[in-house]
Design an enzyme around this catalytic site. Structure first.
Site, PDB file in Angstrom:
ATOM      1  N   PRO A  41      39.281  39.499  37.859  1.00 37.62           N
ATOM      2  CA  PRO A  41      39.144  39.996  39.301  1.00 37.62           C
ATOM      3  C   PRO A  41      39.741  38.158  40.393  1.00 37.62           C
ATOM      4  O   PRO A  41      39.057  37.547  39.781  1.00 37.62           O
ATOM      5  CB  PRO A  41      37.574  39.706  39.733  1.00 37.62           C
ATOM      6  CG  PRO A  41      36.812  39.232  38.358  1.00 37.62           C
ATOM      7  CD  PRO A  41      37.761  39.322  37.334  1.00 37.62           C
ATOM      8  N   LYS A  42      40.044  38.823  41.113  1.00 35.22           N
ATOM      9  CA  LYS A  42      40.556  37.646  42.248  1.00 35.22           C
ATOM     10  C   LYS A  42      39.722  37.991  43.220  1.00 35.22           C
ATOM     11  O   LYS A  42      39.977  38.095  44.047  1.00 35.22           O
ATOM     12  CB  LYS A  42      41.832  37.891  43.033  1.00 35.22           C
ATOM     13  CG  LYS A  42      43.164  36.871  43.531  1.00 35.22           C
ATOM     14  CD  LYS A  42      43.038  35.973  43.306  1.00 35.22           C
ATOM     15  CE  LYS A  42      43.614  34.636  43.851  1.00 35.22           C
ATOM     16  NZ  LYS A  42      42.772  34.108  44.897  1.00 35.22           N
TER      17      LYS A  42
END
Length: 314
Positions: A41-42
């Site tokens: 995930p960013k």
């Protein structure tokens, strides 16, 4: 780690002396699929490298190379629990009501040493680590990502919050589910890496997929008169370098002027920022209390930031 790989555990490798150049990601418009890929995930926070030396010495470095240890005393204290000779790459985030709050991260990053302890209590930071650059004094950047990830989890697992490894999956279907569901927590996309890649500082050999082409940025200053500013100076997630926006539209200048007038200021501290095609430009600093939605583009030499609207003005 084999005996022949072992370095000096009392220090960080000489090749990781600050400023450490971090690996970068290039944007893509669809989720990469295939064998040998890892998905993370960013998080929209501040990029930070943590360097744990011998004794009690810890350095926290922003992406720009600026040392920000004094601004994050809570993370510095947590980093002292790391084994000496450890270097981490990751993202600083602040959680608020179940979501990441980038404006709060920027408030923390701009804190003076005198204000930092109180802010750490009010806005505690978390560190989402996504790479291990050194362990026990040994430089791991030449190792495959799969190896670095395994060692990252082993190093951070016994410690717990606020230092934690980001989630990772090699299952594209699970990654697709993350991509669709995590924006509710302020996670705006995915970073995709190859399991067999080494860590290459300054090179865009990772890929990032975002939900939109716009980003939330924190307003840290303006050019021109405060009543009708010509442009805004903003900081975007993953980077602590102030950026000069494109000239504001006439209606937005009025809106921005009203919003700026509501931000408390002690004096009018000046700074300089580099603008695309205009060089160094003086600007007036603001406390990081305004958030703007911006569109983001690049030329060969510059970032181009266009302010679409002010969040605080709605």
């Amino acid at each position: 780690m084999s005996p022949e790989d072992a370095g000096d555990p009392a220090t960080v490798p000489a090749g990781l002396t600050p400023p450490v150049r971090v690996a970068l990601a290039r944007p893509v418009d669809r989720m990469p699929r295939g064998s040998g890929l890892a998905y993370e995930p960013k998080f929209d926070g501040h990029r930070m490298v943590i360097l744990r030396y011998a004794g009690e010495k810890v350095l926290l470095q922003a992406r720009s190379g600026r040392i920000v240890t004094a601004a994050f005393p809570d993370l510095a204290e947590a980093a002292r629990r790391l084994p000496p000779g450890t270097v981490l790459d990751g993202e600083v985030v602040v959680w608020h009501e179940g979501r990441t709050d980038f404006a709060a991260v920027q408030t923390r990053a701009m804190a003076t040493p005198a204000r930092a302890p109180a802010l750490a209590r009010r806005l505690p930071a978390s560190y989402a680590a996504f790479d291990l650059l050194a362990e026990g004094g040994t430089d791991l950047r030449g190792k495959r990502y799969a190896v670095r990830r395994e060692r990252l989890v082993a190093v951070l697992g016994p410690l717990g919050p606020p230092l934690q490894p980001v989630p990772m999956t090699t299952d594209p279907e699970e990654a697709a589910t993350w991509y669709e569901t995590l924006p509710a927590s302020g996670v705006e996309g995915l970073v995709v890496k190859r399991l067999d890649h080494t860590y290459r500082g300054g090179v865009r050999h990772w890929e990032k997929l975002r939900h939109t082409d716009t980003r939330d940025a924190v307003v840290v200053g303006y050019t021109g008169p405060p009543q009708r500013p010509s442009a805004l100076v903003v900081v975007v997630p993953d980077d602590d370098t102030p950026l000069l926006s494109q000239p504001l539209a006439p209606a937005l200048r009025i809106t921005a002027g009203k919003a700026i007038g509501e931000v408390p200021r002690e004096g009018a501290e000046e700074g300089t920022v580099t603008g695309a095609g205009v060089g160094e430009v003086p600007y007036t600093r603001l406390a990081p209390e305004l958030t703007a939605e911006v569109s983001w583009g690049t030329t060969r030499l510059h970032h181009l930031v266009t302010v679409l609207r002010l969040r605080a003005a709605e």
